[in-house]
Enzyme design. Structure first.
Site, PDB file in Angstrom:
ATOM      1  N   ARG A   1      -2.856  39.508  11.390  1.00 58.73           N
ATOM      2  CA  ARG A   1      -4.040  39.363  10.545  1.00 58.73           C
ATOM      3  C   ARG A   1      -5.277  39.666  11.381  1.00 58.73           C
ATOM      4  NH1 ARG A   1      -0.795  39.788   7.362  1.00 58.73           N
ATOM      5  NH2 ARG A   1      -0.275  38.531   5.521  1.00 58.73           N
TER       6      ARG A   1
ATOM      7  N   GLU B   1     -10.615  45.895   4.149  1.00 63.81           N
ATOM      8  CA  GLU B   1      -9.611  46.899   3.791  1.00 63.81           C
ATOM      9  C   GLU B   1      -9.812  47.327   2.341  1.00 63.81           C
ATOM     10  OE1 GLU B   1      -5.624  45.676   4.702  1.00 63.81           O
ATOM     11  OE2 GLU B   1      -6.120  45.137   6.753  1.00 63.81           O
TER      12      GLU B   1
ATOM     13  N   HIS C   1      -2.907  49.567   7.595  1.00 66.39           N
ATOM     14  CA  HIS C   1      -2.086  48.445   7.135  1.00 66.39           C
ATOM     15  C   HIS C   1      -0.746  48.926   6.569  1.00 66.39           C
ATOM     16  CE1 HIS C   1      -2.530  43.987   5.803  1.00 66.39           C
ATOM     17  NE2 HIS C   1      -1.303  44.256   6.231  1.00 66.39           N
TER      18      HIS C   1
END
Length: 320
Positions: A239, A268, A287
C-alpha cells in the site's frame, strides 16, 4: 419481474464479460460495465444511482459512508478478494447493503514484486529503452542478488512467498513486522530482525508486505529511508501509504538510496504531473500486482456466484 440493474466498475482492460460466464444471470440482471475510472463521488453517483448491484475491483473506487448514503437503491456490493479497506462495512450494514467478496490468489503480487526487484537490480528499463532507441550498448552495472540481503517487512502469505524466492536466489533473508515471532520466522527459514531499523540498515533490498493500518501508515519515512544503505533498493507492492511519498521522492533525487520500485500510489490512476513519474532510479507500474488472468477469472466468476446466491436468498462470502 423487472431485472435488477448491475454495474461493474473500473474494468480497465475490458475483460469482465470474457473472464466469466454471466449467462446464468441474464434473466435477472441488466449488466452495465464501466471501463473508465470515475474520479469523484458525484461521477460515481451519476453512473450507478439506479443500480441495485455493484461489482468493484479492489480499491479502485472507494465506497465510504458518504457515497453509500447517496446510493439508496444499492443492495449488493461485491468486491474482488475477501478484504477491501476502502469499503465502509459498518455504513453498508446501516444502509442495508450486503457486501460480499470473491476468491483471490496471493501468488500474482509476489511474482510482480520480483519483477520490480529484478528490473531495478539489472536496470531493465533504461537498458531495454536504450536497445530500442539506438542508445549505448551496455551502460550500467547490475546489482547482484546472490549473497546479498533481502529484508522482508511483513511475513504473511505474500511476504513468505517473496522470502522463499529470495532464498532460491541465494540471498540472506531477514524479516520483521510488529507481530512476527521467532518461531514463524524460523518456519519460513529466514532470520528475524531485532527491529525495523535493524532490517533497514543491513538490507540490500527491502520489500514491504504489511497491511495498512494505524500502526503501519507512514512506516517508512525520512528517518527510515536515511537508515538504508546508499546502494539499497526499496520495493512496495503493498500500500502506498506505508511510505511517505514526499520523503521517497527526496530520497531518490538526493541519492539516499540506489532506487525504488512501486506498484501502488497515493493517487490512482497516477496524475500526469506526479513527482514519482520523473524521479530518478524509480521503476513504477500501474498497480498490476493482482492483475492476472487467473485472478480476474476468480474475481468475476466469484461475482457471478455471489449474485446468484444473493438472488436465491442465501448470500455467500459475506464481509463484515
Amino acid at each position: 419481474m423487472a431485472k435488477l440493474r448491475c454495474a461493474v466498475l473500473d474494468d480497465y482492460q475490458g475483460v469482465a464479460l470474457t473472464t466469466a460466464d454471466w449467462s446464468p444471470l441474464a434473466e435477472d440482471i441488466d449488466l452495465h460495465v464501466v471501463r473508465r475510472h470515475l474520479g469523484d463521488e458525484d461521477a460515481v453517483v451519476a453512473e450507478i444511482a439506479d443500480c441495485e448491484i455493484v461489482v468493484i475491483m479492489r480499491e479502485r473506487t472507494p465506497f465510504p459512508a458518504s457515497l453509500l448514503a447517496r446510493l439508496p437503491k444499492l443492495r449488493l456490493l461485491i468486491t474482488s478478494g475477501m478484504r477491501n479497506a476502502s469499503v465502509d462495512l459498518d455504513a453498508a450494514a446501516r444502509h442495508g447493503v450486503t457486501v460480499c467478496g470473491t476468491p483471490s490468489n496471493s501468488e500474482p503480487p509476489a511474482e510482480l514484486t520480483w519483477a520490480l526487484i529484478l528490473g531495478l537490480a539489472r536496470h531493465v528499463l533504461p537498458e531495454g529503452g536504450a536497445l530500442r532507441d539506438g542508445g549505448p550498448w551496455q551502460s550500467t552495472l547490475g546489482a547482484d542478488l546472490h549473497g546479498r540481503r533481502l529484508g522482508v517487512v511483513g511475513l504473511g502469505k505474500i511476504g513468505t512467498k517473496v522470502a522463499r524466492v529470495g532464498r532460491a536466489f541465494g540471498m540472506d533473508v531477514t524479516a520483521w513486522s510488529q507481530n512476527l515471532t521467532a518461531e514463524r520466522a524460523a518456519a519460513a527459514d529466514v532470520e528475524l530482525a531485532d527491529s525495523l531499523e535493524h532490517l533497514l540498515s543491513r538490507s540490500d533490498f527491502v520489500s514491504l508486505h504489511v497491511q495498512l493500518g494505524d500502526r503501519t501508515r507512514g512506516l517508512i519515512g525520512e528517518r527510515e529511508l536515511r537508515l538504508m544503505r546508499p546502494g539499497a533498493y526499496l520495493v512496495n507492492t503493498s500500500r502506498a501509504a506505508l511510505v511517505d511519498q514526499d520523503a521517497l521522492v527526496r530520497a531518490l533525487r538526493e541519492g539516499w538510496i540506489a532506487g525504488a520500485g512501486a506498484d501502488v500510489f497515493d493517487q490512482e490512476p497516477l496524475p500526469a504531473g506526479h513527482p514519482l513519474r520523473t524521479a530518478p532510479n524509480f521503476l513504477g507500474l500501474p498497480h498490476l500486482g493482482y492483475v492476472t488472468r487467473r485472478n480476474y477469472e476468480g474475481y468475476f466468476q466469484g461475482a457471478v456466484e455471489d449474485i446468484a446466491a444473493y438472488l436465491a436468498g442465501e448470500p455467500i462470502r459475506v464481509l463484515g
